[in-house]
Design an enzyme around this catalytic site. Structure first.
Site: not given
Ligand code: NAP
Ligand code: G4F
Length: 348
Positions: A134, A136, A157
């Protein structure tokens, strides 16, 4: 006939990827979790009764927290390709359920890699593995972000996805396995989970438009995201496993917008002034935010010949039109005495 095994098949990406693989002639196997309600709604259009002759779509109960179970399934199915999409994928929820998120995202990936390694060692058959990384993971690193950008994760996460990424790199180098990490920027669709900001906006504004709810409560409107369409992004996943050599790729449109701009675009389609119906609720703010994600996918363009087909305006239009149709159905059912209208927005 090639066989693919997907974790996270019931999610947004899993459903698009399963459709793509079936259309390319694969036999598709998916891992689904036991739940007290049906969780296969996104797969309804492709579901085939396994008793049907020539069925090539199969669902198996399992969970990436159960290493023995996934190992047994891989031994049984012996897939050519594994796509590891399973995750507790909500960033804000990961602050509330940090250990659970790490177990599914980081350790879940490790369990899948171990299962692949064992199956390859015992059968001698090559299994190609896709890991759902990701943007992220870049977190606080300034844009544009590409494969060379330093990871600076800003949530449990994201830390777990960084861990999964490095497990995957290590298994590729240690055991010579064909493992590709996709580093995908935000991708949305008509099937996006309803608590992610884009879908929360399109569901909320269309319901307000038809008088089914009054307000939407949101958090930070200033963060910027590089939003694409999920159908384009699963094509990149598949392409990564069709290459001669395994590698890692950023997948993004290269264009970023604020949440506020997403509201402007959706509001304009509905001819609504969203500022009158959107309110701040601090519960949707994150302890540490990712302010600015904008990907540089030139490697994927060059090596995979991948390009997104759906731009930002088209993405918002498709989501608004879909959710407007859904809200109309909801209204008709309610007016005919079927179904209950939930005024606020559940879980969002
Ligand atoms: P999603 O809609 O939230 O789907 C997540 C899937 O994982 C669901 O099928 C869910 O099953 C399954 N799952 C969760 N915990 C599990 C567990 N312990 N064992 C087995 N399955 C489990 O996510 P998505 O948007 O499709 O994303 C797919 C993957 O890409 C995820 O790994 C996500 O983190 C990653 N990713 C997504 C984006 C994006 O913008 N969409 C961007 C980058 C990376 P249930 O249906 O039963 O809940
Ligand atoms: O839609 P979001 O929850 O997506 P986020 O956090 O960017 O994560 C998604 O994309 C990642 C890829 O970069 C995936 F790895 C991850 O699994 C997931 O699919 O939030 C987007 C932005 C954030 O800045 C958030 O603070 O919208 C802001 N936001 C403002 N109000 C909100 C809200 N987000 C949510 N979910 N709900 C709100 O009410």
């Amino acid at each position: 006939m090639k066989k693919a095994f997907l974790t996270g098949i019931t999610g947004q990406d899993g459903s698009f990827l399963a459709e793509l693989l079936l259309s390319r002639g694969y036999e598709v196997h998916g891992l689904i979790r036991r739940a007290s309600t049906f969780n296969t709604g996104r797969l309804d259009s492709i579901y085939i009764d396994p008793h049907a002759p020539h069925a090539h779509f199969f669902l198996h109960y399992g969970d990436v927290s159960d290493g023995g179970g996934v190992r047994r399934l891989l031994q049984q199915v012996q897939p050519d390709e594994v796509y590891n999409l399973a995750a507790q994928s909500h960033v804000k929820v990961s602050f509330d359920q940090a250990e659970f998120t790490a177990d599914a995202v980081a350790l879940g990936t490790l369990r899948m890699l171990e299962a692949v390694r064992n199956t390859v060692e015992s059968t001698g058959k090559e299994i190609r593995f896709y890991q759902a990384g990701s943007s992220e993971m870049f977190g606080a690193s300034p844009p544009p972000q590409n494969e060379e950008t330093r990871f600076y994760p800003r949530s449990p996460y994201a830390v777990s996805k960084v861990s999964a990424h490095w497990y995957a790199v290590n298994y590729r180098e240690a055991y010579g396995l064909f493992i590709a990490n996709g580093i995908l920027f935000n991708h949305e669709s008509e099937r996006r989970g309803e608590t992610f900001v884009t879908r929360k906006i399109t569901r909320g504004l269309t319901r307000i438009h038809l008088g089914l709810q009054n307000k939407i409560y949101l958090g930070n409107l200033d963060s910027r995201r590089d939003w694409g369409h999920a159908a384009d992004y699963v094509r990149a996943m598949w392409l990564m496993l069709q290459q001669d050599h395994p590698d890692d790729y950023v997948v993004a449109t290269g264009e970023a917008h604020t949440v506020r701009e997403f509201l402007d675009e959706a509001g304009a389609i509905l001819k609504m002034d969203w500022k009158k119906v959107v309110e701040l609720d601090a519960r949707y703010l994150r302890p540490t935010e990712v302010d600015n994600l904008q990907g540089d996918a030139s490697k994927a363009r060059r090596k995979l010949n991948w390009r997104p087909e759906v731009n930002f305006q088209e993405l918002v239009r498709r989501m608004v039109e879909h959710d407007l149709a859904l809200a109309r159905q909801e209204k008709i059912l309610h007016e005919s005495g079927y179904g209950t209208v939930v005024s606020g927005y559940r879980h969002a």
